[in-house]
Enzyme design. Structure first.
Site, PDB file in Angstrom:
ATOM      1  N   SER A  74       0.837  -1.209   0.000  1.00 20.82           N
ATOM      2  CA  SER A  74       0.000   0.000   0.000  1.00 20.82           C
ATOM      3  C   SER A  74       0.867   1.253   0.000  1.00 20.82           C
ATOM      4  CB  SER A  74      -0.911   0.014   1.235  1.00 20.82           C
ATOM      5  OG  SER A  74      -1.724  -1.135   1.248  1.00 20.82           O
ATOM      6  N   ASN A 154      -5.403  -9.264  -7.740  1.00 25.27           N
ATOM      7  CA  ASN A 154      -5.443  -9.998  -6.469  1.00 25.27           C
ATOM      8  C   ASN A 154      -6.716 -10.813  -6.295  1.00 25.27           C
ATOM      9  OD1 ASN A 154      -6.090  -7.065  -6.358  1.00 25.27           O
ATOM     10  ND2 ASN A 154      -7.002  -7.641  -4.401  1.00 25.27           N
ATOM     11  N   GLN A 182       1.044  -9.046  -6.304  1.00 25.17           N
ATOM     12  CA  GLN A 182       0.636 -10.448  -6.456  1.00 25.17           C
ATOM     13  C   GLN A 182       1.579 -11.227  -7.369  1.00 25.17           C
ATOM     14  OE1 GLN A 182      -1.817 -12.283  -5.035  1.00 25.17           O
ATOM     15  NE2 GLN A 182      -2.563 -10.591  -3.797  1.00 25.17           N
ATOM     16  N   SER A 202       5.414  -6.615  -1.964  1.00 19.83           N
ATOM     17  CA  SER A 202       5.126  -6.749  -0.538  1.00 19.83           C
ATOM     18  C   SER A 202       5.523  -8.134  -0.051  1.00 19.83           C
ATOM     19  CB  SER A 202       3.630  -6.513  -0.294  1.00 19.83           C
ATOM     20  OG  SER A 202       3.342  -6.675   1.076  1.00 19.83           O
ATOM     21  N   HIS A 204       4.802 -10.015   2.592  1.00 21.87           N
ATOM     22  CA  HIS A 204       3.896 -11.006   3.194  1.00 21.87           C
ATOM     23  C   HIS A 204       3.053 -11.745   2.161  1.00 21.87           C
ATOM     24  CE1 HIS A 204      -0.183  -9.029   3.257  1.00 21.87           C
ATOM     25  NE2 HIS A 204       0.540  -7.935   3.103  1.00 21.87           N
ATOM     26  N   THR A 240      14.473   4.623  11.067  1.00 23.47           N
ATOM     27  CA  THR A 240      15.459   3.560  11.270  1.00 23.47           C
ATOM     28  C   THR A 240      15.053   2.298  10.522  1.00 23.47           C
ATOM     29  OG1 THR A 240      16.008   4.488  13.405  1.00 23.47           O
ATOM     30  CG2 THR A 240      16.606   2.184  13.064  1.00 23.47           C
ATOM     31  N   CYS A 327      -9.965  -6.679   1.951  1.00 22.74           N
ATOM     32  CA  CYS A 327     -10.110  -5.291   2.390  1.00 22.74           C
ATOM     33  C   CYS A 327     -11.561  -4.828   2.335  1.00 22.74           C
ATOM     34  CB  CYS A 327      -9.281  -4.365   1.507  1.00 22.74           C
ATOM     35  SG  CYS A 327      -7.702  -5.043   1.051  1.00 22.74           S
TER      36      CYS A 327
HETATM   37  C1  LIG Z   1      -1.991  -7.108  -0.772  1.00 26.72           C
HETATM   38  C2  LIG Z   1      -1.937  -6.167  -1.915  1.00 26.72           C
HETATM   39  C3  LIG Z   1      -1.603  -4.817  -1.735  1.00 26.72           C
HETATM   40  C4  LIG Z   1      -1.334  -4.240  -0.360  1.00 26.72           C
HETATM   41  O1  LIG Z   1      -0.121  -4.711   0.153  1.00 26.72           O
HETATM   42  P1  LIG Z   1       0.178  -4.516   1.730  1.00 26.72           P
HETATM   43  O2  LIG Z   1       1.581  -4.957   1.883  1.00 26.72           O
HETATM   44  O3  LIG Z   1      -0.792  -5.377   2.448  1.00 26.72           O
HETATM   45  O4  LIG Z   1      -0.007  -3.063   2.013  1.00 26.72           O
HETATM   46  C5  LIG Z   1      -1.544  -4.001  -2.831  1.00 26.72           C
HETATM   47  N1  LIG Z   1      -1.808  -4.468  -4.061  1.00 26.72           N
HETATM   48  C6  LIG Z   1      -2.128  -5.757  -4.290  1.00 26.72           C
HETATM   49  C7  LIG Z   1      -2.383  -6.230  -5.667  1.00 26.72           C
HETATM   50  C8  LIG Z   1      -2.219  -6.650  -3.228  1.00 26.72           C
HETATM   51  O5  LIG Z   1      -2.544  -7.914  -3.440  1.00 26.72           O
END
Ligand SMILES: *Cc1c(COP(=O)(O)O)cnc(C)c1O
Length: 396
Positions: A74, A154, A182, A202, A204, A240, A327
């Site tokens: 994000s 996503n 993704q 991202s 995670h 940091t 979301c």
């Molecule tokens: C999960 C996702 C995000 C947001 O990523 P975060 O690390 O959770 O802020 C943005 N774009 C897409 C396509 C996502 O799948």
């Protein structure tokens, strides 16, 4: 019922043990501030530098300084879009092109910019969930400064022709950003080859830790500062360094790239088996193109049911799934992605998304195949909507 199947890997993934092992030293002994010049600081700096180099290498980025570590997807989307919008304005370019089915991190940022005088064009993604490059080119105007088009969706997992789109943008002098959250760690992403100017990722979403991500920014694109303060991230984003997050992200990405080919071959087989099986259900449909699709994404509608009720029933059977974007759950509007591919409201409400990972086994897929169809049947028995659909069918 002790069999649990986690089938919501598009929402988030399990931290890999390799990523955890890479993080542990930073959470214990190597606690120095990477900006300090004594030994503890230098040790932390080494970890941060190595993580940046590793991420760059996995994505075929020649200069690691083009990778900025941030808190996640994000934040990357926000910085890329607001920053490039500001750059455009300096050249009198206040028009931005995107698509109707972007993640909310992109769409809500664009809504914000619209309120501040920018002009936004959202491209159609058609029934197959794919942007047409010729429609993108036709939308470019004299005052277009930025285009932001997601790599892989996503919800429905469709993969856009990013290389082709980036080439069109370049031809017209338009900065091109892609939300590849993704895609990174899931499918091959070669930034040099793609020719994009900015790319969001991202950790995670590929078995790394939460709260860390990155933005690739091509050298020469001078985005305005994201966070003012210290000199971290080359002065662009003060604060940091999250060395544990950086080390975990880099390790997870390396691991994902190592196992990618084999994992995807397996996932494609499992995905196709599940889709073929569920398509035998009366009035079931797959959302999004079957070919240009993430290997672990299944998104289907089962007319006459409520996706949310399906999720509760699946959870009782030990299956974690989603009925659209995590979301937006909690809101009654159907997914903007499913509306963008032309589904009527009540059909969009009947959607279920199952997303798989390297952990998914054939037994998991067989279990879903045994459990899901009877749930559809049970929910339809209780559904007035289904009664009406059947009555209409009988009239024909
Ligand atoms: C999960 C996702 C995000 C947001 O990523 P975060 O690390 O959770 O802020 C943005 N774009 C897409 C396509 C996502 O799948």
């Amino acid at each position: 019922m002790d069999h649990r199947v986690y089938a919501d890997n598009a929402a988030t993934t399990k931290l890999s043990s390799r990523a955890l092992d890479a993080m542990m030293p930073c959470l214990t002994d190597i606690y120095g501030n990477a900006s300090s010049i004594y030994t503890e600081g230098a040790d932390a700096r080494k970890i941060a530098d190595q993580a940046r180099a590793d991420v760059a290498q996995c994505l075929n980025v020649r200069n690691p300084n083009e990778i900025y570590f941030l808190s996640g997807g994000s934040e990357a989307d926000n910085w890329a879009i607001k920053g490039a919008a500001e750059l455009g304005l300096k050249k009198g370019k206040n028009h931005i092109i995107s698509t109707k089915f972007e993640h909310h991190a992109v769409l809500h940022t664009l809504e914000y910019l619209e309120k501040h005088g920018y002009e936004v064009t959202l491209l159609e993604v058609h029934e197959d969930g794919l942007v047409r490059p010729e429609e993108f080119e036709a939308a470019i105007k004299e005052n277009t400064g930025l285009a932001t088009i997601m790599f892989a969706n996503n919800e429905i997992g469709t993969i856009q022709p990013i290389k082709e789109l980036a080439a069109i943008a370049k031809k017209h002098g338009v900065i091109f950003h892609t939300d590849a959250v993704q895609a990174v760690g899931t499918v091959p992403v070669d930034i040099e080859d793609l020719g994009v100017d900015m790319l969001s990722m991202s950790a995670h979403k590929f078995h790394g830790p939460k709260g860390i991500g990155g933005l690739y920014v091509r050298k020469g694109i001078r985005l305005p500062n994201l966070v003012h303060g210290g000199a971290q991230e080359r002065g662009m984003r003060a604060g940091t360094e999250n060395t544990a997050g950086m080390a975990g992200m880099a390790e997870a990405l390396k691991e994902s790239c190592e196992v990618m080919q084999q994992r995807n071959a397996k996932l494609e087989k499992l995905r196709d088996k599940l889709i073929d099986s569920l398509l035998t259900i009366n009035r079931a449909r797959i959302n999004g193109d079957r070919k240009h699709r993430l290997p672990g994404n299944v998104n289907m509608c089962f007319e006459g049911i409520e996706g949310e009720s399906m999720l509760l029933c699946l959870d009782l059977k030990g299956i974690s799934a989603s009925s659209g974007s995590a979301c937006t759950s909690g809101s009654l509007d159907p997914s903007h992605v499913l509306l963008a591919i032309g589904l009527p409201h009540e059909i969009a409400h009947s959607s279920v998304r199952l997303t798989f990972s390297t952990e998914t086994t054939e037994e998991d897929i067989d279990y879903i195949i045994s459990v899901l169809p009877p749930i559809v049947e049970k929910l339809r028995e209780m559904s007035p909507l289904w009664e009406r659909i059947i009555a209409d069918e009988d009239k024909k």
